[in-house]
Design a protein around this motif. Structure first.
Motif, PDB file in Angstrom:
ATOM      1  N   VAL A 236      49.715  19.095  74.356  1.00 12.08           N
ATOM      2  CA  VAL A 236      50.664  18.181  75.003  1.00 12.08           C
ATOM      3  C   VAL A 236      51.350  18.885  76.168  1.00 12.08           C
ATOM      4  O   VAL A 236      51.456  18.330  77.265  1.00 12.08           O
ATOM      5  CB  VAL A 236      51.702  17.645  73.993  1.00 12.08           C
ATOM      6  CG1 VAL A 236      52.879  16.994  74.696  1.00 12.08           C
ATOM      7  CG2 VAL A 236      51.039  16.649  73.051  1.00 12.08           C
ATOM      8  N   ASP A 237      51.801  20.107  75.959  1.00 19.18           N
ATOM      9  CA  ASP A 237      52.452  20.857  77.032  1.00 19.18           C
ATOM     10  C   ASP A 237      51.501  21.064  78.216  1.00 19.18           C
ATOM     11  O   ASP A 237      51.912  20.963  79.372  1.00 19.18           O
ATOM     12  CB  ASP A 237      52.966  22.200  76.525  1.00 19.18           C
ATOM     13  CG  ASP A 237      54.183  22.045  75.640  1.00 19.18           C
ATOM     14  OD1 ASP A 237      54.822  20.975  75.658  1.00 19.18           O
ATOM     15  OD2 ASP A 237      54.504  23.009  74.918  1.00 19.18           O
ATOM     16  N   ARG A 238      50.250  21.344  77.935  1.00 12.77           N
ATOM     17  CA  ARG A 238      49.259  21.523  79.000  1.00 12.77           C
ATOM     18  C   ARG A 238      49.098  20.232  79.801  1.00 12.77           C
ATOM     19  O   ARG A 238      49.088  20.240  81.028  1.00 12.77           O
ATOM     20  CB  ARG A 238      47.907  21.934  78.414  1.00 12.77           C
ATOM     21  CG  ARG A 238      46.844  22.224  79.478  1.00 12.77           C
ATOM     22  CD  ARG A 238      45.503  22.560  78.840  1.00 12.77           C
ATOM     23  NE  ARG A 238      44.855  21.407  78.247  1.00 12.77           N
ATOM     24  CZ  ARG A 238      44.235  20.449  78.930  1.00 12.77           C
ATOM     25  NH1 ARG A 238      44.212  20.472  80.244  1.00 12.77           N
ATOM     26  NH2 ARG A 238      43.658  19.447  78.305  1.00 12.77           N
TER      27      ARG A 238
ATOM     28  N   PHE B  88      57.540  19.408  68.620  1.00 10.85           N
ATOM     29  CA  PHE B  88      57.519  18.972  70.015  1.00 10.85           C
ATOM     30  C   PHE B  88      58.889  19.059  70.695  1.00 10.85           C
ATOM     31  O   PHE B  88      59.072  18.547  71.789  1.00 10.85           O
ATOM     32  CB  PHE B  88      57.004  17.528  70.105  1.00 10.85           C
ATOM     33  CG  PHE B  88      55.551  17.413  69.779  1.00 10.85           C
ATOM     34  CD1 PHE B  88      54.591  17.701  70.731  1.00 10.85           C
ATOM     35  CD2 PHE B  88      55.143  17.029  68.519  1.00 10.85           C
ATOM     36  CE1 PHE B  88      53.244  17.597  70.436  1.00 10.85           C
ATOM     37  CE2 PHE B  88      53.795  16.922  68.208  1.00 10.85           C
ATOM     38  CZ  PHE B  88      52.846  17.212  69.171  1.00 10.85           C
ATOM     39  N   ARG B  89      59.828  19.734  70.069  1.00 13.87           N
ATOM     40  CA  ARG B  89      61.196  19.783  70.592  1.00 13.87           C
ATOM     41  C   ARG B  89      61.254  20.296  72.036  1.00 13.87           C
ATOM     42  O   ARG B  89      61.913  19.699  72.880  1.00 13.87           O
ATOM     43  CB  ARG B  89      62.054  20.640  69.677  1.00 13.87           C
ATOM     44  CG  ARG B  89      63.526  20.558  69.993  1.00 13.87           C
ATOM     45  CD  ARG B  89      64.308  21.398  68.989  1.00 13.87           C
ATOM     46  NE  ARG B  89      65.708  21.372  69.266  1.00 13.87           N
ATOM     47  CZ  ARG B  89      66.620  20.824  68.480  1.00 13.87           C
ATOM     48  NH1 ARG B  89      66.256  20.234  67.375  1.00 13.87           N
ATOM     49  NH2 ARG B  89      67.887  20.860  68.799  1.00 13.87           N
ATOM     50  N   ASP B  90      60.572  21.388  72.334  1.00 13.85           N
ATOM     51  CA  ASP B  90      60.584  21.916  73.705  1.00 13.85           C
ATOM     52  C   ASP B  90      59.886  20.966  74.675  1.00 13.85           C
ATOM     53  O   ASP B  90      60.320  20.812  75.820  1.00 13.85           O
ATOM     54  CB  ASP B  90      59.939  23.299  73.767  1.00 13.85           C
ATOM     55  CG  ASP B  90      60.789  24.376  73.091  1.00 13.85           C
ATOM     56  OD1 ASP B  90      62.002  24.136  72.878  1.00 13.85           O
ATOM     57  OD2 ASP B  90      60.235  25.449  72.775  1.00 13.85           O
ATOM     58  N   SER B  91      58.827  20.330  74.228  1.00 15.37           N
ATOM     59  CA  SER B  91      58.121  19.356  75.075  1.00 15.37           C
ATOM     60  C   SER B  91      59.044  18.194  75.420  1.00 15.37           C
ATOM     61  O   SER B  91      59.076  17.731  76.563  1.00 15.37           O
ATOM     62  CB  SER B  91      56.880  18.813  74.357  1.00 15.37           C
ATOM     63  OG  SER B  91      56.041  19.853  73.939  1.00 15.37           O
ATOM     64  N   ILE B  92      59.788  17.728  74.426  1.00 15.04           N
ATOM     65  CA  ILE B  92      60.730  16.620  74.633  1.00 15.04           C
ATOM     66  C   ILE B  92      61.801  17.034  75.632  1.00 15.04           C
ATOM     67  O   ILE B  92      62.172  16.263  76.517  1.00 15.04           O
ATOM     68  CB  ILE B  92      61.352  16.191  73.289  1.00 15.04           C
ATOM     69  CG1 ILE B  92      60.283  15.643  72.348  1.00 15.04           C
ATOM     70  CG2 ILE B  92      62.459  15.169  73.514  1.00 15.04           C
ATOM     71  CD1 ILE B  92      60.726  15.546  70.896  1.00 15.04           C
ATOM     72  N   ALA B  93      62.290  18.257  75.510  1.00 14.79           N
ATOM     73  CA  ALA B  93      63.340  18.738  76.409  1.00 14.79           C
ATOM     74  C   ALA B  93      62.830  18.929  77.838  1.00 14.79           C
ATOM     75  O   ALA B  93      63.562  18.669  78.794  1.00 14.79           O
ATOM     76  CB  ALA B  93      63.916  20.049  75.880  1.00 14.79           C
TER      77      ALA B  93
ATOM     78  N   MET C  63      49.587  21.467  63.982  1.00 12.41           N
ATOM     79  CA  MET C  63      50.655  20.959  64.815  1.00 12.41           C
ATOM     80  C   MET C  63      50.827  21.853  66.037  1.00 12.41           C
ATOM     81  O   MET C  63      51.034  21.345  67.133  1.00 12.41           O
ATOM     82  CB  MET C  63      51.949  20.876  64.014  1.00 12.41           C
ATOM     83  CG  MET C  63      53.170  20.656  64.858  1.00 12.41           C
ATOM     84  SD  MET C  63      53.716  18.978  65.082  1.00 12.41           S
ATOM     85  CE  MET C  63      54.774  18.720  63.749  1.00 12.41           C
ATOM     86  N   ALA C  64      50.733  23.157  65.851  1.00 12.67           N
ATOM     87  CA  ALA C  64      50.920  24.076  66.975  1.00 12.67           C
ATOM     88  C   ALA C  64      49.890  23.823  68.073  1.00 12.67           C
ATOM     89  O   ALA C  64      50.225  23.863  69.262  1.00 12.67           O
ATOM     90  CB  ALA C  64      50.849  25.517  66.489  1.00 12.67           C
ATOM     91  N   ARG C  65      48.666  23.542  67.688  1.00 12.25           N
ATOM     92  CA  ARG C  65      47.627  23.252  68.696  1.00 12.25           C
ATOM     93  C   ARG C  65      47.936  21.966  69.443  1.00 12.25           C
ATOM     94  O   ARG C  65      47.714  21.859  70.645  1.00 12.25           O
ATOM     95  CB  ARG C  65      46.250  23.182  68.046  1.00 12.25           C
ATOM     96  CG  ARG C  65      45.705  24.551  67.700  1.00 12.25           C
ATOM     97  CD  ARG C  65      44.284  24.453  67.262  1.00 12.25           C
ATOM     98  NE  ARG C  65      44.298  23.940  65.886  1.00 12.25           N
ATOM     99  CZ  ARG C  65      43.249  23.843  65.112  1.00 12.25           C
ATOM    100  NH1 ARG C  65      42.073  24.180  65.563  1.00 12.25           N
ATOM    101  NH2 ARG C  65      43.350  23.389  63.892  1.00 12.25           N
ATOM    102  N   ALA C  66      48.445  20.972  68.733  1.00 14.26           N
ATOM    103  CA  ALA C  66      48.802  19.705  69.381  1.00 14.26           C
ATOM    104  C   ALA C  66      49.929  19.911  70.386  1.00 14.26           C
ATOM    105  O   ALA C  66      49.892  19.351  71.485  1.00 14.26           O
ATOM    106  CB  ALA C  66      49.206  18.674  68.336  1.00 14.26           C
TER     107      ALA C  66
END
Length: 80
Positions: free
Chosen positions: A8-10, A34-39, A1-4
């Protein structure tokens, strides 16, 4: 999950029109995943579309702070 999440962030820093995730799940409800990505997506002008299950709805509502919009399960509403 961490790699995903890293991937996604990249990609969010590139040419992207929307962040589409399967769901706001237990990891996100606990402050991970993905909480930070969503934010960050709305800060970049990106809409976020994802499902939220009933078990994580309260955590999502707290996270979203009233900024989320519930869409009906209708293609036209989702596309709009």
């Amino acid at each position: 999950m961490a790699r995903a999440v890293v991937e996604v962030d990249r990609r969010l820093s590139g040419s992207v029109e929307i962040l589409l995730l399967n769901k706001f799940g237990p990891h996100e409800a606990e402050g991970r995943g993905f909480r930070d990505s969503i934010a960050c997506a709305p800060e970049r002008g990106l809409p976020v579309l994802m499902g939220v299950g009933r078990f994580n709805l309260e955590a999502f509502d707290d996270f979203a702070g009233g900024l989320a919009e519930v869409l009906p399960p209708d293609q036209e509403a989702i596309r709009a």
